[in-house]
Design an enzyme around this catalytic site. Structure first.
Site, PDB file in Angstrom:
ATOM      1  N   CYS A 203      -1.921   1.330  -2.107  1.00 16.84           N
ATOM      2  CA  CYS A 203      -1.675   1.773  -3.487  1.00 16.84           C
ATOM      3  C   CYS A 203      -2.436   0.915  -4.510  1.00 16.84           C
ATOM      4  CB  CYS A 203      -0.207   1.778  -3.836  1.00 16.84           C
ATOM      5  SG  CYS A 203       0.806   2.874  -2.833  1.00 16.84           S
TER       6      CYS A 203
ATOM      7  N   ILE B 297       4.165   5.730   1.997  1.00 16.27           N
ATOM      8  CA  ILE B 297       4.828   5.055   3.113  1.00 16.27           C
ATOM      9  C   ILE B 297       6.325   5.327   3.094  1.00 16.27           C
ATOM     10  CG2 ILE B 297       5.375   2.802   4.142  1.00 16.27           C
ATOM     11  CD1 ILE B 297       2.684   1.802   3.115  1.00 16.27           C
TER      12      ILE B 297
ATOM     13  N   GLY C 259       3.122  -1.600  -4.146  1.00 19.67           N
ATOM     14  CA  GLY C 259       3.764  -2.589  -3.287  1.00 19.67           C
ATOM     15  C   GLY C 259       4.910  -2.018  -2.481  1.00 19.67           C
ATOM     16  N   GLU C 260       5.739  -2.906  -1.978  1.00 27.26           N
ATOM     17  CA  GLU C 260       6.946  -2.544  -1.244  1.00 27.26           C
ATOM     18  C   GLU C 260       8.056  -3.527  -1.599  1.00 27.26           C
ATOM     19  OE1 GLU C 260       6.797  -1.444   2.977  1.00 27.26           O
ATOM     20  OE2 GLU C 260       4.627  -1.658   2.840  1.00 27.26           O
TER      21      GLU C 260
ATOM     22  N   ARG D  14      -1.817   6.461  -4.712  1.00 28.36           N
ATOM     23  CA  ARG D  14      -0.695   6.241  -3.800  1.00 28.36           C
ATOM     24  C   ARG D  14      -1.093   6.354  -2.332  1.00 28.36           C
ATOM     25  NH1 ARG D  14       4.566   9.822  -2.386  1.00 28.36           N
ATOM     26  NH2 ARG D  14       5.912   8.119  -1.690  1.00 28.36           N
ATOM     27  N   LEU D  15      -0.663   5.356  -1.577  1.00 30.85           N
ATOM     28  CA  LEU D  15      -0.638   5.420  -0.119  1.00 30.85           C
ATOM     29  C   LEU D  15       0.821   5.634   0.255  1.00 30.85           C
ATOM     30  CD1 LEU D  15      -2.150   5.082   2.614  1.00 30.85           C
ATOM     31  CD2 LEU D  15      -1.522   2.667   2.516  1.00 30.85           C
TER      32      LEU D  15
END
Length: 291
Positions: free
Chosen positions: A2, A53, A76-77, A50-51
């Site tokens: 992201c 997940i 992030g996460e 956006r990736l």
């Protein structure tokens, strides 16, 4: 991976949405699964790639609160987002998605800026708070996620990568980026450039554990430290018993790996053969086996 970017200006900028789309195009490699933009009053624009997940179906960004007075873009996460979400639900907070992004937004709405101290993860995000006429741009506790910014003449540009700023810099500022001798010296000395320096004189890195607060009305900015994780002067409780230390390390490693495996897509590891990656891969395999 992201990526996020944005522009905040005291005066209106012509074709601002196209400009932030251009910034997005520069970081498509960070987020091939989707993109989004937010533009307000031709003076504020957010963009993100956006990736996907977590919450693949409903986690698209930007995300708004219920009355659309808070808007967030996030890279992030958040590893403890499920715990934080359960706590907020217990306080009567409603959620419209299953994403960690919305947990940040609703946590900020309920607790205010102090909520970022509760976040366990890697992150860079920006929130437009319309009611309080301010914007916050936050980087995680130890700086795992990148955040670059230019702040001058009532204009602030931020991005996950320098190339997004470089692409639109002349169009927004009517200036050219210039090479930083100090940044160059740091790179050749350390093989990287530590925050707040970069390879350009005009651009800085946000220091880990800090956030930028922008007051939109008069366009004043300040950088505020929120994290004490990198404060090595803080006293710590030492463990003197080897077995206690070994057990605590084992528990911390297992908990850490478990939190980082929360995903709606397949998870893998890059195994170099060293002790650290071998331990992490072994823990991943044992947890996957038991689940």
């Amino acid at each position: 991976m992201c990526g996020i970017n944005g522009i905040i200006s005291k005066t209106k900028i012509l074709d601002l949405e196209t400009i932030v789309c251009t910034m997005n195009d520069e970081i498509i490699h960070r987020g091939p699964d989707g993109y989004g933009q937010y533009v307000f009053n031709d003076t504020i624009a957010f963009g993100m790639r956006r990736l996907a997940i977590i919450d693949i179906d409903t986690g698209s960004q930007p995300i708004y609160n219920d009355d659309k007075t808070l808007i967030i873009v996030f890279n992030g996460e958040i590893y403890n987002y499920l715990d934080l979400k359960r706590g907020l639900i217990g306080l009567g907070v409603n959620f419209n998605t299953n994403s960690d992004t919305e947990v940040i937004l609703k946590g900020y709405e309920y607790y205010g800026i102090s909520f970022i101290e509760k976040l366990n993860g890697m992150f860079a995000f920006s929130i437009h708070d319309k009611k309080n006429e301010k914007i916050i741009i936050v980087r995680d506790h130890i700086g795992e996620k990148p955040l670059y910014y230019f702040n001058e003449n009532s204009q602030l540009i931020f991005a996950s990568e320098l190339k997004s700023i470089k692409r639109i810099f002349n169009k927004i500022t009517n200036k050219q980026l210039t090479l930083s001798r100090q940044g160059l010296d740091l790179y050749f000395s350390l093989t990287f450039i530590p925050a707040p320096f970069t390879i350009y004189n005009e651009v800085s890195k946000l220091i880990p554990g800090h956030y930028i607060e922008v007051c939109c009305k008069e366009f004043s900015t300040k950088i505020i430290k929120y994290s004490k994780i990198l404060d090595f002067n803080e006293p710590i409780d030492k463990i003197h018993d080897y077995n206690v230390a070994k057990k605590q390390l084992f528990n911390l490693l297992n908990d850490s790996v478990e939190k980082r495996m929360i995903s709606e897509v397949p998870v893998g590891s890059f195994l170099s053969g060293g002790v650290d990656s071998s331990i992490i891969t072994a823990i991943m395999a044992s947890q996957k086996y038991h689940t």
